[in-house]
Design a protein around this motif. Structure first.
Motif, PDB file in Angstrom:
ATOM      1  N   GLU A  30      -4.369  -5.987   8.032  1.00  0.00           N
ATOM      2  CA  GLU A  30      -4.283  -4.517   8.079  1.00  0.00           C
ATOM      3  C   GLU A  30      -4.637  -3.915   6.733  1.00  0.00           C
ATOM      4  O   GLU A  30      -5.354  -2.914   6.658  1.00  0.00           O
ATOM      5  CB  GLU A  30      -2.879  -4.076   8.509  1.00  0.00           C
ATOM      6  CG  GLU A  30      -2.751  -4.109  10.016  1.00  0.00           C
ATOM      7  CD  GLU A  30      -1.384  -3.715  10.522  1.00  0.00           C
ATOM      8  OE1 GLU A  30      -0.673  -2.993   9.801  1.00  0.00           O
ATOM      9  OE2 GLU A  30      -1.052  -4.149  11.637  1.00  0.00           O
ATOM     10  N   GLU A  31      -4.139  -4.542   5.673  1.00  0.00           N
ATOM     11  CA  GLU A  31      -4.464  -4.070   4.323  1.00  0.00           C
ATOM     12  C   GLU A  31      -5.977  -4.147   4.108  1.00  0.00           C
ATOM     13  O   GLU A  31      -6.589  -3.243   3.543  1.00  0.00           O
ATOM     14  CB  GLU A  31      -3.756  -4.927   3.259  1.00  0.00           C
ATOM     15  CG  GLU A  31      -2.242  -4.757   3.205  1.00  0.00           C
ATOM     16  CD  GLU A  31      -1.497  -5.603   4.255  1.00  0.00           C
ATOM     17  OE1 GLU A  31      -2.130  -6.096   5.212  1.00  0.00           O
ATOM     18  OE2 GLU A  31      -0.274  -5.748   4.110  1.00  0.00           O
ATOM     19  N   SER A  64      -7.817  -1.446   5.824  1.00  0.00           N
ATOM     20  CA  SER A  64      -7.642  -0.131   5.192  1.00  0.00           C
ATOM     21  C   SER A  64      -8.682   0.109   4.098  1.00  0.00           C
ATOM     22  O   SER A  64      -8.844   1.221   3.611  1.00  0.00           O
ATOM     23  CB  SER A  64      -6.226   0.009   4.626  1.00  0.00           C
ATOM     24  OG  SER A  64      -6.116  -0.802   3.468  1.00  0.00           O
TER      25      SER A  64
END
Ligand code: AMP
Ligand code: GLY
Length: 426
Positions: free
Chosen positions: A351-352, A355
């Protein structure tokens, strides 16, 4: 439409991701798929080599289109068998998939229809193959005729290497795929992947890309299925694309029709751009992996509309529009690849990474005890776009650096050729 997508790699994840944006899609099934498909598809367990089981599933679920990702089921005739059940399939017939399934078939087609390619000989015994190699000398290229999972090609810089490769082939190193051997001239130039969407009669140019086959930075170490790619390929200028269409793709389409096996599906030409112009290195009869991932990032049109047009013989009326941006993908692989990869290590931080503005396609992952783990050689494809290849590269590596997976590795120089060109031009 209900669609069944066959395959499990990053290529299929990218195809599913793109199809899921289509208003035509009702439901997407993928078999076997992978955990990255997440909410976009329902994963189903099918034995893809059992064509009647696949057909029965299609009837039960009212599948309107089957999209075949990898080459092996195509060469085994899955498209023909499903069509015999009245099921619409995107992918070439068994006879048309010979363009990938038999290197000798393709070389003979080139000879018959005057398509530029390396000079060659076809052999089914060691003695005559050796005699040809000894007469021609090195450097020379030895290829197992059939599908060998990308491992059947030896670029022999010396006569000894060439003779050893011939012996290995005829000794069964590639099983039945090596019972026949193609020996060909060593070409020099820059390589490019050129894709065309085909409906049996019309070939629609469908993007260009450059792959990175060697495992290590600076194009060193053993060959792999591809450690990263970017699109478009700068070497494929409009003029080079036009020449490739006229000298290579269009004669291939006419030749295949002439032989009674018109080609419908995606034709992937591996080209060498030589001093004399484009020459065909090989055909694949499917999207490239990881080239597909960068093409899908740039395709502006509805993929399902285009695949339907290919199935229905309507490509003469179609066009495909592409983003002006460059796209680049970095393959993250499990330690050991391209040999035996370590499986089961836990991957965190996706997820990081996303982003950072990257799209992360899964190539070889699984869920184990609720955790995402490595489950293959090539595991993730971290993909980004940018105004230049350099910008896409920066974004992709920023995302790579957010992924917490100590047992994984990647090349740090994907796109170097294009980035150097951009710097020189700036
Ligand atoms: P293939 O599996 O046929 O794509 O071959 C694998 C790689 O070997 C290609 O991507 C090229 O880099 C290289 N190769 C294949 N054929 C030739 C050739 N005739 N001359 C030079 N390089 C070649
Ligand atoms: N990346 C090369 C291939 O898909 O054959």
């Amino acid at each position: 439409m209900n669609v069944l997508l066959l395959g499990s790699g990053g290529r299929e994840h990218a195809l599913g991701w793109k199809m899921s944006a289509s208003p035509l899609l009702t439901k997407l099934y993928a078999s076997p798929g992978n955990p990255g498909f997440g909410r976009v598809a329902e994963l189903v367990k099918l034995d893809i080599s059992d064509h009647s089981a696949v057909a029965a599933f299609c009837q039960e679920k009212k599948i309107d289109l089957v999209v075949v990702g990898p080459e092996a089921p195509l060469v085994a005739g899955i498209a023909d068998d499903l069509r015999a059940w009245g099921i619409r399939v995107f992918g070439p017939s068994k006879a048309a998939a010979r363009l990938e399934g038999s290197k000798g078939f393709t070389k003979d087609l080139c000879a018959k229809f005057n398509i530029p390619t390396a000079a060659y000989g076809r052999f089914s015994d060691l003695v005559s193959a050796k005699a040809y190699v000894e007469k021609t000398g090195a450097p020379i290229v030895i290829k197992a005729d059939g599908l060998a999972a990308g491992k059947g090609v030896t670029i022999a810089m010396t006569l000894e290497e060439a003779l050893a490769a011939l012996e290995a082939c005829f000794d069964g190193a590639f099983g039945a795929a090596g019972a026949e051997v193609v020996v060909e001239e060593y070409l020099t130039g820059e390589e490019a992947s050129f894709f065309c969407l085909c409906d049996g009669a019309t070939a629609l140019p469908f993007g260009t890309a450059q792959d990175h086959k060697r495992v290590g930075d600076g194009d060193t170490g053993p060959n792999t299925g591809g450690m990263g790619a970017y699109s478009p390929a700068p070497v494929m200028t409009p003029e080079m694309t036009e020449r490739s269409m006229r000298e290579i793709i269009e004669p291939t389409m006419r030749g295949m029709a002439n032989l009674g096996s018109p080609f419908a599906g995606i034709l992937f030409a591996g080209l060498m751009i030589t001093d004399q112009g484009p020459k065909l290195i090989e055909y694949n009869t499917r999207f490239g992996d990881p080239e597909c991932q960068v093409l899908m990032m740039r395709l502006k049109d509805d993929l399902l509309v285009l695949l339907n047009a290919a199935v229905d013989g309507q490509l003469a009326h179609m066009s495909a529009r592409w983003s002006d941006k460059a796209a680049l993908t970095v393959v993250m692989a499990a330690r050991g690849y391209p040999g035996t990869p370590e499986k089961g290590s836990v991957i965190r931080g996706l997820e990081e990474a996303a982003s950072e503005g990257a799209e992360i396609f899964h190539a070889g992952t699984a869920i184990n005890g609720g955790a995402l783990v490595a489950n293959g050689g090539r595991v993730l494809n971290v993909t980004a776009t940018g105004a230049t290849v350099g910008e896409a590269q920066k974004k992709a590596y920023a995302a790579v650096d957010r992924i917490d997976w100590p047992q994984g590795f990647c090349r740090r120089d994907i796109g170097w050729r294009a980035v150097e060109r951009e710097k020189a031009g700036a």
